[in-house]
Design a protein around this motif. Structure first.
Motif, PDB file in Angstrom:
ATOM      1  N   LYS A  41       0.752  -1.143   0.018  1.00 30.08           N
ATOM      2  CA  LYS A  41      -0.027  -0.114  -0.024  1.00 30.08           C
ATOM      3  C   LYS A  41       0.803   1.316   0.088  1.00 30.08           C
ATOM      4  O   LYS A  41       0.316   2.324  -0.123  1.00 30.08           O
ATOM      5  N   ILE A  42       2.144   1.007   0.147  1.00 30.44           N
ATOM      6  CA  ILE A  42       3.088   2.189  -0.096  1.00 30.44           C
ATOM      7  C   ILE A  42       3.576   2.256  -1.372  1.00 30.44           C
ATOM      8  O   ILE A  42       3.888   1.372  -1.946  1.00 30.44           O
ATOM      9  N   TRP A  43       3.941   3.475  -1.772  1.00 34.99           N
ATOM     10  CA  TRP A  43       4.281   3.758  -3.137  1.00 34.99           C
ATOM     11  C   TRP A  43       3.341   3.131  -4.323  1.00 34.99           C
ATOM     12  O   TRP A  43       3.834   2.181  -5.155  1.00 34.99           O
ATOM     13  N   ASP A  44       2.226   3.535  -4.023  1.00 44.44           N
ATOM     14  CA  ASP A  44       1.071   2.398  -4.855  1.00 44.44           C
ATOM     15  C   ASP A  44       0.464   3.316  -6.073  1.00 44.44           C
ATOM     16  O   ASP A  44      -0.683   3.157  -6.188  1.00 44.44           O
ATOM     17  N   ASP A  45       1.429   4.326  -6.647  1.00 43.77           N
ATOM     18  CA  ASP A  45       0.902   4.662  -7.983  1.00 43.77           C
ATOM     19  C   ASP A  45       0.125   3.568  -8.917  1.00 43.77           C
ATOM     20  O   ASP A  45       0.836   2.248  -9.251  1.00 43.77           O
ATOM     21  N   LEU A 163      16.159   6.520  -0.134  1.00 42.82           N
ATOM     22  CA  LEU A 163      16.732   5.659  -1.131  1.00 42.82           C
ATOM     23  C   LEU A 163      15.797   5.497  -2.244  1.00 42.82           C
ATOM     24  O   LEU A 163      16.309   5.051  -3.492  1.00 42.82           O
ATOM     25  N   PHE A 164      14.646   5.284  -1.869  1.00 43.93           N
ATOM     26  CA  PHE A 164      13.663   4.927  -2.863  1.00 43.93           C
ATOM     27  C   PHE A 164      13.455   6.173  -3.640  1.00 43.93           C
ATOM     28  O   PHE A 164      13.518   5.696  -5.126  1.00 43.93           O
ATOM     29  N   HIS A 165      13.399   7.428  -3.248  1.00 44.75           N
ATOM     30  CA  HIS A 165      13.416   8.345  -4.346  1.00 44.75           C
ATOM     31  C   HIS A 165      14.431   8.360  -5.197  1.00 44.75           C
ATOM     32  O   HIS A 165      14.616   8.743  -6.472  1.00 44.75           O
ATOM     33  N   ARG A 166      15.690   8.199  -4.644  1.00 42.79           N
ATOM     34  CA  ARG A 166      16.952   8.090  -5.542  1.00 42.79           C
ATOM     35  C   ARG A 166      16.921   7.352  -6.547  1.00 42.79           C
ATOM     36  O   ARG A 166      17.419   7.209  -7.698  1.00 42.79           O
ATOM     37  N   THR A 167      16.474   5.840  -6.130  1.00 43.77           N
ATOM     38  CA  THR A 167      16.508   4.921  -7.095  1.00 43.77           C
ATOM     39  C   THR A 167      15.386   4.856  -8.251  1.00 43.77           C
ATOM     40  O   THR A 167      15.762   4.339  -9.284  1.00 43.77           O
TER      41      THR A 167
END
Length: 317
Positions: A41-45, A163-167
């Motif tokens: 449910k996280i980062w769920d675009d 790190l999520f945003h960077r990768t």
């Protein structure tokens, strides 16, 4: 090239958007239905919504092996399949179907951290770099030949969210470069076999994996807290029967001895908890807890919550 895309959540969404923005044609999209799993449910675009917005046929599946799906993929006549964050095993009759096979985009520096939640596991383990790999799918998990790999450094205060945003920003350029190389026939000689002696495999994270074990060294506990940063489920412990979520923590400056989990002393803007497998020696730092959150969602500075020193934090109520 004609492309069938398999993907889910923000990773799949970024991949699909990169394909839409490219010179290649997306002819079919496969994605999973929405899930109630905490991490899904996280980062769920939503991949399906993006496909529908661009008039691309889309199929929802938990698993991809049924005859109707295989018929649909064959009918789409793809030159290549591109996958990112597909959560279940793919059969060879699917991943080997197109002339160029299946290009999988995985958010680790393969062959290390194959499987699930690689950024979180890598941060807990103190890796200096994380990244994204484009590789050819084969019958083994995340084991196929590598075409492109890009890395970013892990800073001393980075969280899994950082790190999520960077990768995730690496996905679009990797997808475009990979497909352009393949379409132009310039990928020959660039594929590199993985060194399987360096491979490691990790499972999905669950609530149990966020439970704090005060016998861990303080530096590893600090990385666990950073790895379980908002919006991920936070690392947690218990105090007087109540669960506490540790929001911010670092390694103490002083060295403190005693029993792991002891609420010991104020230091700077936090409270030190004794930690480590040989905490009794007094040779090692503790975990300096700065901020915490109770189950009712209220966040406290550690010094405001722990009004007096003494007592213990425990892994169970």
């Amino acid at each position: 090239m004609r492309v069938v895309m398999l993907g889910y959540q923000t990773w799949g969404h970024r991949t699909l958007q990169a394909l839409i923005d490219s010179d290649h044609e997306v002819v079919l999209v496969l994605t999973h239905p929405k899930s109630d799993h905490a991490y899904e449910k996280i980062w769920d675009d939503n991949v399906a919504e993006l496909a529908e917005k661009n008039d691309i046929p889309v199929l929802l599946r938990n698993r991809p092996g049924d005859a109707d799906l295989l018929t649909a993929v064959r009918g789409a006549r793809p030159d290549i399949i591109v996958a990112n964050n597909w959560r279940t095993w793919l059969p060879p009759e699917l991943f080997d179907l197109p002339p160029h096979g299946t290009l999988n985009i995985h958010d680790s520096l393969l062959p290390a951290y194959a499987g699930f939640s690689p950024l979180i596991w890598a941060l807990i383990n103190g890796e200096e770099r994380v990244g994204v790999t484009a590789h050819r799918m084969n019958a083994e998990l995340d084991a196929g030949e590598i075409l492109i790999q890009r890395a970013v450094p892990v800073g001393p205060a980075d969280t899994a969210t950082d790190l999520f945003h960077r990768t995730v920003d690496l996905i679009a350029p990797i997808v475009r470069e990979s497909l352009d190389l393949i379409a132009a026939g310039r990928d020959a000689g660039r594929w590199q076999s993985q060194d399987r002696s360096r491979a490691s495999f990790f499972h999905k994270r669950a609530a149990e994996d966020s439970r704090i074990d005060w016998r861990w060294p303080a530096d590893r506990l600090a990385r666990l807290v950073r790895a379980q940063s908002d919006p991920y489920p936070n690392a947690f412990t218990h105090h007087r029967g109540q669960r506490l979520r540790i929001v911010s923590a670092t390694v103490s400056e002083g060295r403190y001895g005693g029993t792991p989990g002891r609420i010991f002393i104020r230091e700077g803007d936090g409270v030190v908890i004794v930690a480590g497998p040989d905490a009794h020696s007094g040779h090692h730092p503790g975990l300096l807890v700065r901020r915490l959150r109770t189950d009712d969602g209220i966040e406290y500075a550690a010094g405001d919550y722990f009004r007096t020193m003494g007592g213990y934090l425990t892994d169970r109520p």
